[in-house]
Design a protein around this motif. Structure first.
Motif, PDB file in Angstrom:
ATOM      1  N   ASP A  60       0.828  -1.215   0.000  1.00 42.28           N
ATOM      2  CA  ASP A  60       0.000   0.000   0.000  1.00 42.28           C
ATOM      3  C   ASP A  60       0.861   1.264   0.000  1.00 42.28           C
ATOM      4  OD1 ASP A  60      -2.263  -1.588   0.060  1.00 42.28           O
ATOM      5  OD2 ASP A  60      -2.686  -1.240   2.198  1.00 42.28           O
ATOM      6  N   ILE A  61       1.865   1.296   0.867  1.00 41.80           N
ATOM      7  CA  ILE A  61       2.722   2.474   0.965  1.00 41.80           C
ATOM      8  C   ILE A  61       3.561   2.628  -0.298  1.00 41.80           C
ATOM      9  CG2 ILE A  61       4.651   3.538   2.221  1.00 41.80           C
ATOM     10  CD1 ILE A  61       3.447   2.241   4.775  1.00 41.80           C
ATOM     11  N   TYR A  62       4.098   1.512  -0.803  1.00 43.03           N
ATOM     12  CA  TYR A  62       4.868   1.579  -2.051  1.00 43.03           C
ATOM     13  C   TYR A  62       4.016   2.158  -3.171  1.00 43.03           C
ATOM     14  CZ  TYR A  62       6.564   0.339  -6.593  1.00 43.03           C
ATOM     15  OH  TYR A  62       6.914   0.407  -7.916  1.00 43.03           O
ATOM     16  N   GLU A  63       2.803   1.643  -3.331  1.00 41.12           N
ATOM     17  CA  GLU A  63       1.938   2.110  -4.419  1.00 41.12           C
ATOM     18  C   GLU A  63       1.618   3.591  -4.284  1.00 41.12           C
ATOM     19  OE1 GLU A  63      -1.355  -0.649  -4.387  1.00 41.12           O
ATOM     20  OE2 GLU A  63      -0.209  -2.150  -5.526  1.00 41.12           O
ATOM     21  N   MET A  64       1.359   4.042  -3.060  1.00 41.61           N
ATOM     22  CA  MET A  64       1.059   5.455  -2.828  1.00 41.61           C
ATOM     23  C   MET A  64       2.261   6.336  -3.191  1.00 41.61           C
ATOM     24  SD  MET A  64       0.127   7.454   0.678  1.00 41.61           S
ATOM     25  CE  MET A  64       1.827   7.415   1.198  1.00 41.61           C
ATOM     26  N   LEU A  65       3.435   5.963  -2.684  1.00 44.14           N
ATOM     27  CA  LEU A  65       4.634   6.754  -2.959  1.00 44.14           C
ATOM     28  C   LEU A  65       4.989   6.718  -4.439  1.00 44.14           C
ATOM     29  CD1 LEU A  65       6.818   5.724   0.110  1.00 44.14           C
ATOM     30  CD2 LEU A  65       5.677   7.928  -0.251  1.00 44.14           C
ATOM     31  N   SER A  66       4.826   5.568  -5.050  1.00 46.27           N
ATOM     32  CA  SER A  66       5.134   5.423  -6.465  1.00 46.27           C
ATOM     33  C   SER A  66       4.201   6.287  -7.318  1.00 46.27           C
ATOM     34  CB  SER A  66       5.023   3.952  -6.854  1.00 46.27           C
ATOM     35  OG  SER A  66       5.397   3.769  -8.188  1.00 46.27           O
ATOM     36  N   LYS A  67       2.922   6.244  -6.985  1.00 51.83           N
ATOM     37  CA  LYS A  67       1.923   7.027  -7.719  1.00 51.83           C
ATOM     38  C   LYS A  67       2.221   8.526  -7.616  1.00 51.83           C
ATOM     39  CE  LYS A  67      -2.364   5.731  -7.408  1.00 51.83           C
ATOM     40  NZ  LYS A  67      -3.734   5.484  -6.909  1.00 51.83           N
ATOM     41  N   GLU A  68       2.705   8.954  -6.457  1.00 50.35           N
ATOM     42  CA  GLU A  68       3.023  10.370  -6.238  1.00 50.35           C
ATOM     43  C   GLU A  68       4.402  10.744  -6.785  1.00 50.35           C
ATOM     44  OE1 GLU A  68       2.554  11.152  -2.066  1.00 50.35           O
ATOM     45  OE2 GLU A  68       0.397  10.751  -2.111  1.00 50.35           O
TER      46      GLU A  68
END
Length: 125
Positions: free
Chosen positions: A20-28
Motif C-alpha cells: 500500500d505504501i509503495y503504491e502510494m509513494l510510487s503514484k506520487e
C-alpha cells in the motif's frame, strides 16, 4: 524500475502495508531506489507493534507480579513503545501524514524561493 517485493519475514498485514505504501509513494512520484530498505524497516516495526499490542490485550494487564511480589511491566509494553517510536521516524521520513506532507511542501517552496534562478539556468545550460 521494478516493483519491490515485501520481505519474506513480514506477515500478511505488514506485507499489505508495504505494498500500500509503495503504491502510494510510487503514484506520487516519491519512490526512490533504496526506499525499499526503509519501507521494510517501517513495516517490520509495524508488525512488531501489532503483535505486541495483541499480546498486551490478551494479557489483560500491563504488569505482572514476580515470584518475589514485585509488580513489573510486561515486556510487550516496551516492545510496542519502541516499535511505535521507530515507526514514527520512518513515517516522518516518508512524509506519510498530512502534517509531514505540509512541512515537506513548505520546505520545498522555501528552498525554491531562496534559490538563484539565474545561476541555476547558467548551470543547467
Amino acid at each position: 524500475m521494478t516493483t519491490p517485493k515485501p520481505p519474506s519475514f513480514l506477515k500478511n498485514d505488514a506485507k499489505k502495508k508495504f505494498i500500500d505504501i509503495y503504491e502510494m509513494l510510487s503514484k506520487e512520484g516519491k519512490w526512490k531506489q533504496g526506499d525499499d530498505i526503509a519501507l521494510s524497516a517501517l513495516c517490520a516495526n509495524y508488525q512488531h507493534w501489532i503483535e505486541a499490542e495483541k499480546a498486551i490485550k490478551k494479557n489483560g494487564d500491563l504488569c505482572f507480579t514476580t515470584e518475589t511480589g514485585y509488580r513489573q511491566q510486561i515486556p510487550e509494553v516496551s516492545i510496542a513503545n519502541n516499535a511505535m517510536k521507530s515507526m514514527l521516524s520512518f513515517i516522518r521520513e516518508f512524509a506519510l501524514t498530512p502534517k509531514e506532507r505540509i512541512k515537506l511542501k513548505e520546505t520545498i517552496l522555501k528552498d525554491d524561493e531562496n534559490s538563484d534562478h539565474e545561476m541555476e539556468d547558467m548551470i543547467q545550460k
